[in-house]
Design an enzyme around this catalytic site. Structure first.
Site, PDB file in Angstrom:
ATOM      1  CG  HIS A 162      -2.019  -1.039   1.110  1.00  0.00           C
ATOM      2  ND1 HIS A 162      -3.336  -0.725   0.893  1.00  0.00           N
ATOM      3  CD2 HIS A 162      -1.970  -2.392   1.164  1.00  0.00           C
ATOM      4  CE1 HIS A 162      -4.059  -1.832   0.829  1.00  0.00           C
ATOM      5  NE2 HIS A 162      -3.245  -2.863   0.991  1.00  0.00           N
ATOM      6  CG  ASP A 370       0.447   9.373   0.766  1.00  0.00           C
ATOM      7  OD1 ASP A 370       0.315   8.160   1.004  1.00  0.00           O
ATOM      8  OD2 ASP A 370      -0.230  10.264   1.322  1.00  0.00           O
TER       9      ASP A 370
HETATM   10  C1  G6P Z   1      -1.090   3.177   6.149  1.00  0.00           C
HETATM   11  C2  G6P Z   1      -0.667   1.737   5.933  1.00  0.00           C
HETATM   12  C3  G6P Z   1      -1.689   0.772   6.495  1.00  0.00           C
HETATM   13  C4  G6P Z   1      -2.000   1.120   7.939  1.00  0.00           C
HETATM   14  C5  G6P Z   1      -2.468   2.571   8.048  1.00  0.00           C
HETATM   15  C6  G6P Z   1      -2.747   3.011   9.488  1.00  0.00           C
HETATM   16  O1  G6P Z   1      -2.160   3.482   5.329  1.00  0.00           O
HETATM   17  O2  G6P Z   1      -0.424   1.488   4.575  1.00  0.00           O
HETATM   18  O3  G6P Z   1      -1.213  -0.561   6.417  1.00  0.00           O
HETATM   19  O4  G6P Z   1      -2.951   0.248   8.480  1.00  0.00           O
HETATM   20  O5  G6P Z   1      -1.461   3.407   7.502  1.00  0.00           O
HETATM   21  O6  G6P Z   1      -1.625   2.829  10.301  1.00  0.00           O
HETATM   22  P1  G6P Z   1      -1.622   1.876  11.566  1.00  0.00           P
HETATM   23  O7  G6P Z   1      -0.191   1.852  12.009  1.00  0.00           O
HETATM   24  O8  G6P Z   1      -2.527   2.525  12.557  1.00  0.00           O
HETATM   25  O9  G6P Z   1      -2.138   0.520  11.159  1.00  0.00           O
END
Ligand code: G6P
Length: 460
Positions: A162, A370
């Site tokens: 992602h 990003d």
């Molecule tokens: C990004 C990453 C995701 C992640 C999100 C939130 O979008 O690509 O994999 O879940 O951030 O971050 P966190 O550390 O709270 O999962």
């Protein structure tokens, strides 16, 4: 529960999160396009989603929620520190985002990363049906594909990253670079947000592993991997429907009135993350007000900063910097009851968010780097009347598709300031021309299209 799943999704977090209601806990489906996109596909067949429940300690029992079988994987307190906060978010996250903060290479974080990846892989291998499909997501789990392949050579394995995949010079710093590449090479298909990400990956594999071939067919260990771009998107129809619902329209009018009906609303919505360029945006706004090219009568800035990774120092430091800007700008320019910056440090409901998008004349999306940035696409999806201006960093994956946005280099504060001024003064006809073009792009590739294309390639 669903052992023998035809399809298994594996991601660090489950698609649900625990909430406290009265004195007990309940599960709620997390917001976001990924769950929405996969739901229709998962519901058609026996499925399991393998992921962390979001808190340390023993994992709850597997459970079903809205047609998805959740299989929680436990993370101990130490693993949260070393695997999640350490290797995932202090090594990989900054390294993959152009090292906008220095990545930290700590050997004591690597082994927990290996062990946790193995736990996820073993769980997936246990629940997937014969000849089934496993789709692994994101940077936390890059070793899992090869581990799953070893345990279950019969299944198809997909991986989607992602976030950006870094250029050679940066990736080459990582002491465990070969292990990470070989982990990913266990996949049949690896999806990146952009072509550049896929290119970086293929070049690195040729340089640091025994893999050879092209992006369409990279051969390693007698197995062929395809690496390609699959730009993720949003559930466009849902945003359109919400944008036109009576309660959102009402809420949007309330916002406009509260903020001053004749003023242009500039909006930022981000996780409070140092990759997002929130600080730089404040700087440009401050300079614009100081220069007198825009005034409190003409505009107001609303920044929604969603709390994120609050135990990691770099995130705490950023919060302090951002809040200092808010204080400084308001201190310098506010009139009583009329601040130039409204700062909300919390998450909002989908309705509130869409009402804000609808109200916003200018949307500022200025990350230093990003993977995609879905906020940009959500804003475009919401603007059913073709109004509004999107100011978008050229270093967001979405800039490759949303070429009719006002593209900016977020490192160039003067450029950002003058683009903000252009955005505030853009005639409605030009807004409409640009927004129409961007809406065509997001409608053509919504998140359902993204998921279907990936699955088609994975089963080819
Ligand atoms: C990004 C990453 C995701 C992640 C999100 C939130 O979008 O690509 O994999 O879940 O951030 O971050 P966190 O550390 O709270 O999962």
């Amino acid at each position: 529960m669903s052992k023998n799943s035809k399809i298994v999704i594996v991601s660090n977090r489950l698609p649900v999160h625990r909430v406290k209601r009265n004195r007990s806990y309940a599960w709620e489906t997390s917001p976001g396009g990924l769950v929405a996109a996969l739901k229709p596909i998962l519901r058609q067949q026996p499925n399991t989603w393998v992921g962390w429940a979001g808190y340390p300690g023993a994992a709850p029992k597997p459970f079903e929620q809205e047609g998805i079988f959740n299989w929680p994987v436990p993370l101990s307190k130490d693993e949260v520190e070393n695997f999640y906060e350490g290797f995932s978010n202090r090594t990989l996250w900054p390294l993959y985002h152009d090292a906008v903060r220095p990545p930290e290479y700590r050997r004591r974080w690597w082994w927990p990363y290996v062990h946790v990846n193995r736990r996820f892989a073993e769980t997936a291998a246990e629940v997937v049906a014969r000849n089934g499909t496993v789709w692994v997501h994101d940077y936390h789990l890059q070793l899992a594909p090869a581990m799953i392949r070893q345990l279950r050579p019969d299944v198809r394995i997909g991986f989607f990253l992602h976030i950006p995949f870094p250029p050679q010079e940066l990736f080459a710093q990582m002491p465990w670079r070969r292990r990470v590449l070989e982990g990913l090479l266990g996949s049949d298909v690896i999806g990146f947000q952009t072509r550049l990400g896929a290119q970086n990956f293929v070049r690195l594999c040729r340089r640091f592993t025994d893999a050879h071939g092209t992006r369409d067919a990279l051969e390693f260990n007698g197995q062929v991997t395809k690496a390609a771009a699959y730009p993720i998107s949003v559930d466009v129809r849902r945003f359109e429907e919400l944008a036109e619902s009576p309660q959102v329209i009402r809420r949007c009018e309330e916002f406009r009135e509260k903020l001053g009906a004749s003023r242009k609303i500039i909006l930022g919505v981000d996780r409070l993350d140092y990759t997002k360029g929130i600080d730089i945006r404040f700087r440009a706004y401050q300079e614009l007000l100081r220069s007198g090219k825009a005034s409190l009568d003409q505009c107001v800035l609303v920044q929604v900063a969603i709390p994120s990774r609050e135990r990691v120092d770099a995130y705490r430091e950023l919060k302090a910097v951002v809040e200092q800007y808010v204080g400084e700008i308001n201190g310098e320019f506010a009139e009583l009851g009329r601040p130039p910056v409204h700062y909300l440090h919390r998450s909002l409901s989908a309705e509130e968010l869409v009402a804000l998008y609808r109200a916003a004349d200018v949307m500022l999306v200025t990350p230093f780097r990003d993977g995609m940035n879905l906020v940009a696409k959500e804003y475009v999806a919401t603007k059913t009347d073709n109004s509004g201006v999107l100011v978008l960093s050229e270093f967001a994956g979405s800039a490759k598709e949303l070429t009719s946005a006002l593209l900016v280099n977020p490192h160039d504060i003067d450029g950002l300031e003058s683009t903000l001024q252009t955005a505030l003064n853009m005639p409605r006809s030009e807004q409409s021309r640009r927004m129409r073009a961007m809406r065509r792009v997001v409608k053509r590739n919504d998140v359902f299209n993204w998921a279907n294309t990936f699955f088609e390639d994975l089963s080819a």
